[in-house]
Motif scaffolding. Sequence first.
Motif, PDB file in Angstrom:
ATOM      1  N   ALA A 195       5.111  24.331  -3.648  1.00 59.52           N
ATOM      2  CA  ALA A 195       4.997  25.592  -4.215  1.00 59.52           C
ATOM      3  C   ALA A 195       4.072  26.634  -3.475  1.00 59.52           C
ATOM      4  CB  ALA A 195       4.193  24.985  -5.374  1.00 59.52           C
ATOM      5  N   SER A 223       8.279  23.436  -8.859  1.00 66.04           N
ATOM      6  CA  SER A 223       7.109  22.692  -8.082  1.00 66.04           C
ATOM      7  C   SER A 223       5.961  22.592  -8.600  1.00 66.04           C
ATOM      8  CB  SER A 223       7.300  23.150  -6.628  1.00 66.04           C
ATOM      9  OG  SER A 223       8.437  22.953  -6.047  1.00 66.04           O
ATOM     10  N   ARG A 262       9.522  28.398  -7.051  1.00 68.32           N
ATOM     11  CA  ARG A 262       8.326  27.680  -7.019  1.00 68.32           C
ATOM     12  C   ARG A 262       7.535  27.230  -8.214  1.00 68.32           C
ATOM     13  NH1 ARG A 262       3.796  31.690  -4.804  1.00 68.32           N
ATOM     14  NH2 ARG A 262       2.502  29.986  -5.120  1.00 68.32           N
TER      15      ARG A 262
END
Length: 119
Positions: A24, A96, A93
């Motif tokens: 991330a 994640s 992201r």
Amino acid sequence: MLDALTVAVAVTALLLAAWCGHAAYKDQPTKDWHFIGMAVVTVLAFAQLVVGIVQLARGERPEQGMAVFIAYLIGSFAAVPAAGVLSLSERTRWGSVTVAAGAVVLAVLEVRLYDIWGN
């Protein structure tokens, strides 16, 4: 409960959280290898679920109540797979981040399971 299994689940969950947190940070979604890591953690959580059910079936009882223990046991098994499914719907992201958060939740649930069992 088996202390070694509880520690193994918590440590692998934290490693998964760090790995997905790093992804991330690098602005990457979850990749196939993250799902392999999730599968490893889920297999360990499933083993813990089976061990917990077997211990309950043998007549062993947690100190803080069986209903609470069963709820935490099921929740710990479901935490990472649920985060993995959510990360599939969010291919940024933030997917994640979701898996990292789910893995941290699993590690916290492991500590609570240990306390509920009363070792």
